[in-house]
Scaffold this active site. Structure first.
Site, PDB file in Angstrom:
ATOM      1  N   ASN A  57       6.730   2.818   6.809  1.00 27.78           N
ATOM      2  CA  ASN A  57       5.749   3.867   6.530  1.00 27.78           C
ATOM      3  C   ASN A  57       4.832   4.092   7.728  1.00 27.78           C
ATOM      4  OD1 ASN A  57       4.741   5.793   4.675  1.00 27.78           O
ATOM      5  ND2 ASN A  57       2.957   4.513   4.298  1.00 27.78           N
ATOM      6  N   LYS A 104       2.368   1.431  -0.883  1.00 30.17           N
ATOM      7  CA  LYS A 104       1.043   1.709  -1.463  1.00 30.17           C
ATOM      8  C   LYS A 104       0.929   2.980  -2.305  1.00 30.17           C
ATOM      9  CE  LYS A 104      -0.697   4.381   2.432  1.00 30.17           C
ATOM     10  NZ  LYS A 104      -1.810   4.739   3.266  1.00 30.17           N
ATOM     11  N   SER A 146      -7.117  -4.300  -3.358  1.00 27.47           N
ATOM     12  CA  SER A 146      -7.540  -2.926  -3.620  1.00 27.47           C
ATOM     13  C   SER A 146      -8.471  -2.881  -4.828  1.00 27.47           C
ATOM     14  CB  SER A 146      -6.287  -2.093  -3.913  1.00 27.47           C
ATOM     15  OG  SER A 146      -6.639  -0.833  -4.430  1.00 27.47           O
ATOM     16  N   TYR A 168       2.038  -0.588  -8.678  1.00 31.05           N
ATOM     17  CA  TYR A 168       1.398  -0.869  -7.382  1.00 31.05           C
ATOM     18  C   TYR A 168       0.172  -1.771  -7.597  1.00 31.05           C
ATOM     19  CZ  TYR A 168      -1.844  -0.401  -3.555  1.00 31.05           C
ATOM     20  OH  TYR A 168      -2.755  -0.697  -2.563  1.00 31.05           O
ATOM     21  N   LYS A 213      -0.690  -5.880  -6.548  1.00 28.65           N
ATOM     22  CA  LYS A 213      -1.876  -6.418  -5.849  1.00 28.65           C
ATOM     23  C   LYS A 213      -2.512  -7.535  -6.668  1.00 28.65           C
ATOM     24  CE  LYS A 213      -1.866  -3.937  -2.171  1.00 28.65           C
ATOM     25  NZ  LYS A 213      -1.591  -4.553  -0.884  1.00 28.65           N
ATOM     26  N   ASN A 220      -0.565  11.652  -0.943  1.00 26.35           N
ATOM     27  CA  ASN A 220      -0.958  11.331  -2.321  1.00 26.35           C
ATOM     28  C   ASN A 220      -2.473  11.341  -2.467  1.00 26.35           C
ATOM     29  OD1 ASN A 220       1.668  10.511  -3.415  1.00 26.35           O
ATOM     30  ND2 ASN A 220       1.531   8.899  -1.870  1.00 26.35           N
TER      31      ASN A 220
HETATM   32  P1  NAD Z   1       0.284   1.926   5.510  1.00 25.27           P
HETATM   33  O1  NAD Z   1       1.483   2.293   4.710  1.00 25.27           O
HETATM   34  O2  NAD Z   1      -0.188   2.897   6.530  1.00 25.27           O
HETATM   35  O3  NAD Z   1       0.498   0.511   6.216  1.00 25.27           O
HETATM   36  C1  NAD Z   1       1.288  -0.494   5.633  1.00 25.27           C
HETATM   37  C2  NAD Z   1       2.268  -0.958   6.693  1.00 25.27           C
HETATM   38  O4  NAD Z   1       3.093  -1.991   6.152  1.00 25.27           O
HETATM   39  C3  NAD Z   1       3.203   0.156   7.175  1.00 25.27           C
HETATM   40  O5  NAD Z   1       3.136   0.234   8.587  1.00 25.27           O
HETATM   41  C4  NAD Z   1       4.590  -0.282   6.703  1.00 25.27           C
HETATM   42  O6  NAD Z   1       5.599   0.132   7.589  1.00 25.27           O
HETATM   43  C5  NAD Z   1       4.417  -1.781   6.629  1.00 25.27           C
HETATM   44  N1  NAD Z   1       5.303  -2.488   5.686  1.00 25.27           N
HETATM   45  C6  NAD Z   1       5.480  -2.221   4.360  1.00 25.27           C
HETATM   46  N2  NAD Z   1       6.366  -3.089   3.836  1.00 25.27           N
HETATM   47  C7  NAD Z   1       6.750  -3.922   4.840  1.00 25.27           C
HETATM   48  C8  NAD Z   1       7.628  -5.023   4.918  1.00 25.27           C
HETATM   49  N3  NAD Z   1       8.330  -5.452   3.871  1.00 25.27           N
HETATM   50  N4  NAD Z   1       7.775  -5.645   6.102  1.00 25.27           N
HETATM   51  C9  NAD Z   1       7.080  -5.231   7.189  1.00 25.27           C
HETATM   52  N5  NAD Z   1       6.234  -4.190   7.171  1.00 25.27           N
HETATM   53  C10 NAD Z   1       6.062  -3.545   6.008  1.00 25.27           C
HETATM   54  O7  NAD Z   1      -0.888   1.597   4.473  1.00 25.27           O
HETATM   55  P2  NAD Z   1      -2.433   1.342   4.735  1.00 25.27           P
HETATM   56  O8  NAD Z   1      -3.169   2.470   4.121  1.00 25.27           O
HETATM   57  O9  NAD Z   1      -2.670   0.984   6.142  1.00 25.27           O
HETATM   58  O10 NAD Z   1      -2.632   0.087   3.789  1.00 25.27           O
HETATM   59  C11 NAD Z   1      -2.586  -1.222   4.281  1.00 25.27           C
HETATM   60  C12 NAD Z   1      -2.720  -2.192   3.106  1.00 25.27           C
HETATM   61  O11 NAD Z   1      -3.940  -1.922   2.422  1.00 25.27           O
HETATM   62  C13 NAD Z   1      -1.617  -2.037   2.069  1.00 25.27           C
HETATM   63  O12 NAD Z   1      -1.281  -3.321   1.584  1.00 25.27           O
HETATM   64  C14 NAD Z   1      -2.260  -1.227   0.976  1.00 25.27           C
HETATM   65  O13 NAD Z   1      -1.698  -1.489  -0.284  1.00 25.27           O
HETATM   66  C15 NAD Z   1      -3.695  -1.712   1.056  1.00 25.27           C
HETATM   67  N6  NAD Z   1      -4.665  -0.722   0.549  1.00 25.27           N
HETATM   68  C16 NAD Z   1      -4.644   0.559   1.024  1.00 25.27           C
HETATM   69  C17 NAD Z   1      -5.533   1.495   0.535  1.00 25.27           C
HETATM   70  C18 NAD Z   1      -5.495   2.931   0.988  1.00 25.27           C
HETATM   71  O14 NAD Z   1      -5.958   3.809   0.256  1.00 25.27           O
HETATM   72  N7  NAD Z   1      -4.989   3.226   2.177  1.00 25.27           N
HETATM   73  C19 NAD Z   1      -6.482   1.112  -0.424  1.00 25.27           C
HETATM   74  C20 NAD Z   1      -6.491  -0.213  -0.866  1.00 25.27           C
HETATM   75  C21 NAD Z   1      -5.573  -1.125  -0.373  1.00 25.27           C
HETATM   76  C1  WQD Z   2      -9.436  10.450  -5.097  1.00 22.25           C
HETATM   77  C2  WQD Z   2      -9.941  11.544  -6.024  1.00 22.25           C
HETATM   78  C3  WQD Z   2      -8.287  12.351  -7.559  1.00 22.25           C
HETATM   79  C4  WQD Z   2      -5.674  14.108  -4.528  1.00 22.25           C
HETATM   80  C5  WQD Z   2      -5.740   5.731  -4.818  1.00 22.25           C
HETATM   81  C6  WQD Z   2      -5.010   4.566  -5.411  1.00 22.25           C
HETATM   82  C7  WQD Z   2      -5.741   3.294  -5.121  1.00 22.25           C
HETATM   83  C8  WQD Z   2      -6.060   3.138  -3.640  1.00 22.25           C
HETATM   84  C9  WQD Z   2      -6.656   4.366  -3.051  1.00 22.25           C
HETATM   85  C10 WQD Z   2      -4.464   1.738  -2.592  1.00 22.25           C
HETATM   86  C11 WQD Z   2      -9.478  11.379  -7.467  1.00 22.25           C
HETATM   87  C12 WQD Z   2      -8.705  13.441  -6.605  1.00 22.25           C
HETATM   88  C13 WQD Z   2      -6.708  13.476  -5.170  1.00 22.25           C
HETATM   89  C14 WQD Z   2      -5.509  15.513  -4.715  1.00 22.25           C
HETATM   90  C15 WQD Z   2      -7.436  15.502  -6.138  1.00 22.25           C
HETATM   91  N1  WQD Z   2      -4.884   2.885  -2.861  1.00 22.25           N
HETATM   92  N2  WQD Z   2      -7.579  14.153  -5.956  1.00 22.25           N
HETATM   93  N3  WQD Z   2      -6.421  16.152  -5.509  1.00 22.25           N
HETATM   94  O1  WQD Z   2      -6.874   7.781  -6.910  1.00 22.25           O
HETATM   95  O2  WQD Z   2      -9.093   6.838  -6.130  1.00 22.25           O
HETATM   96  O3  WQD Z   2      -7.021   5.806  -5.395  1.00 22.25           O
HETATM   97  O4  WQD Z   2      -5.871   5.515  -3.405  1.00 22.25           O
HETATM   98  O5  WQD Z   2      -4.830   0.681  -3.015  1.00 22.25           O
HETATM   99  O6  WQD Z   2      -4.933   2.279  -5.590  1.00 22.25           O
HETATM  100  O7  WQD Z   2      -4.928   4.765  -6.822  1.00 22.25           O
HETATM  101  O8  WQD Z   2      -7.611   8.005  -4.494  1.00 22.25           O
HETATM  102  O9  WQD Z   2      -7.489   9.778  -2.814  1.00 22.25           O
HETATM  103  O10 WQD Z   2      -5.706   9.673  -4.600  1.00 22.25           O
HETATM  104  O11 WQD Z   2      -8.022  10.364  -5.238  1.00 22.25           O
HETATM  105  O12 WQD Z   2      -8.225  16.135  -6.859  1.00 22.25           O
HETATM  106  O13 WQD Z   2      -4.588  16.134  -4.186  1.00 22.25           O
HETATM  107  O14 WQD Z   2      -9.417  12.794  -5.579  1.00 22.25           O
HETATM  108  O15 WQD Z   2      -8.098  12.866  -8.844  1.00 22.25           O
HETATM  109  O16 WQD Z   2     -10.513  11.807  -8.293  1.00 22.25           O
HETATM  110  P1  WQD Z   2      -7.660   7.149  -5.866  1.00 22.25           P
HETATM  111  P2  WQD Z   2      -7.119   9.476  -4.213  1.00 22.25           P
END
Ligand code: NAD
Ligand code: WQD
Length: 336
Positions: A35, A84, A124, A148, A152, A197
């Site tokens: 990703n 994610k 998360s 998902y 976590k 997303n």
């Molecule tokens: P991202 O997808 O940009 O980064 C995740 C990375 O992990 C990617 O580069 C992907 O290629 C790599 N990866 C996935 N599976 C792998 C595997 N099996 N082996 C090696 N590499 C692998 O996502 P991000 O937004 O940078 O998120 C980083 C972490 O934080 C994730 O664990 C995600 O669940 C967590 N997180 C993200 C958010 C968010 O909204 N972005 C919120 C809360 C938690």
């Molecule tokens: C934020 C707000 C939507 C998109 C998700 C995961 C969570 C974490 C972060 C990894 C909400 C609204 C969104 C759109 C919209 N990821 N929205 N139109 O849902 O808080 O959290 O990402 O751990 O696990 O569930 O974040 O950015 O998707 O949404 O109206 O096209 O924006 O309804 O109120 P969310 P989000």
């Protein structure tokens, strides 16, 4: 000190690389690029003027991961690697459990075998499910309601069991709220594959003309303007939180959980208005029905991280939107 970042080529990992390199750490990244693109790491090298040691490897491959530990003297690991997308996890639960949980098990087994027991894990706020009250403390009840989120939560439990079996581990569980924004250079940022997303990359792609309009998922929530309220945190503040967690690991804290959020909630309409101001253009949108699984309101009480790590999020939503827009407008097609 050598820090291994799993998933370090991704959105949060690449920003954390910048902070660590600027602080004088040596950074090793393992990522299978499922990703992300390796260009993100080249850009990090451009920003910092420092080198990253990169391994393209799947975390679920024990021999490959073990080889990385054998070739390097690793002091601590920040474990970002994981899939994610909530929606994708509902369609493909086995793939999510396999990748996220198996990847973590392999990592921990290899760490243990190589005597490395300092770990920061990307959890998360999704583990809180629909919170009973806000702001959310770390001891609030947990209960994720999609594969998902459950992956976590299960990993948090696995790491907790690991710690109680062997208290020489030091483990930080970081519960991120909603990471947004980009490095102020505009060289690195969030580059989702396919349709985004999450709200902010979606707004950014509408602003840059890739998507015609934003759909706002519901305006009938019990919130001030009826749209969902979230705790958006600048990715550079989040990255800085990892530095705090890493420094804390060195003082032998055991197993600790920290919320990384700002403590402030903003609605979807407030984020749209802030982005319009930053980009100097209107974001066309329409209100549609609620997205299944969404909750009305979610924001952190971040005071424990402030007290323990001396960390606090400093950047407000105007800076988050300005930096997100700089990244998107300088890279309309992402890293391609
Ligand atoms: P991202 O997808 O940009 O980064 C995740 C990375 O992990 C990617 O580069 C992907 O290629 C790599 N990866 C996935 N599976 C792998 C595997 N099996 N082996 C090696 N590499 C692998 O996502 P991000 O937004 O940078 O998120 C980083 C972490 O934080 C994730 O664990 C995600 O669940 C967590 N997180 C993200 C958010 C968010 O909204 N972005 C919120 C809360 C938690
Ligand atoms: C934020 C707000 C939507 C998109 C998700 C995961 C969570 C974490 C972060 C990894 C909400 C609204 C969104 C759109 C919209 N990821 N929205 N139109 O849902 O808080 O959290 O990402 O751990 O696990 O569930 O974040 O950015 O998707 O949404 O109206 O096209 O924006 O309804 O109120 P969310 P989000």
């Amino acid at each position: 000190m050598n820090i291994l970042l799993t998933g370090g080529a991704g959105y949060i990992g690449s920003h954390t690389c910048v902070i660590l390199l600027e602080q004088g750490y040596d950074v090793i990244v393992v990522d299978n690029l499922c990703n992300s693109q390796v260009t993100s790491l080249k850009r990090v090298e451009q920003i910092t003027g420092k080198k990253i040691l990169f391994y393209q490897e799947d975390l679920c491959n024990p021999a490959g991961v073990d080889e990385i530990f054998r070739q390097n003297s690793i002091d601590a690991v920040i474990h970002f690697a994981g899939l994610k997308s909530v929606a994708e996890s509902v369609d493909q639960p086995l793939r999510y459990y396999q990748n996220n949980i198996d990847g973590t098990l392999v990592l921990c087994e290899v760490m243990q075998a190589n005597g490395v027991k300092s770990l920061v894990f990307s959890s998360s706020a999704t583990v809180y499910g629909n919170p009973e009250s806000v702001p959310i403390n770390e001891n609030a009840p947990v209960g994720a309601f999609n594969p998902y989120g459950r992956s976590k939560l299960f990993i948090e439990k696995i790491l907790t069991d690991l710690y109680f079996a062997d208290k020489s581990w030091n483990i930080s569980l970081l519960r991120y709220f909603n990471p947004v924004g980009a490095h102020p250079s505009g060289l690195i940022g969030e580059d989702p594959f396919g349709l985004p997303n999450n709200l902010m990359p979606y707004i950014s792609q509408v602003a840059v003309g890739k998507i015609p309009e934003l759909q706002i998922f519901g305006d009938d929530y019990e919130t001030p303007d009826g749209t969902g309220v979230r705790d958006y945190i600048h990715v550079m503040d989040l990255a800085q939180g990892h530095l705090g967690a890493l420094e804390k690991l060195a003082s032998d804290p055991g197993l600790v959980t920290y919320n990384l959020g700002t403590g402030k909630g903003f609605s979807v309409l407030e984020m749209v208005a802030a982005f319009e101001k930053a980009a100097g253009k209107k974001i066309p949108y329409k209100i549609v029905g609620r997205r299944p699984g969404d909750i009305p309101t979610c924001y952190a009480n971040p005071s424990f991280a402030e007290k323990e790590l001396g960390w606090t999020a400093r950047r407000g939503i105007d800076e988050m939107c300005a930096d997100a827009w700089r990244w998107q407008s300088m890279n309309p097609k992402g890293y391609v």
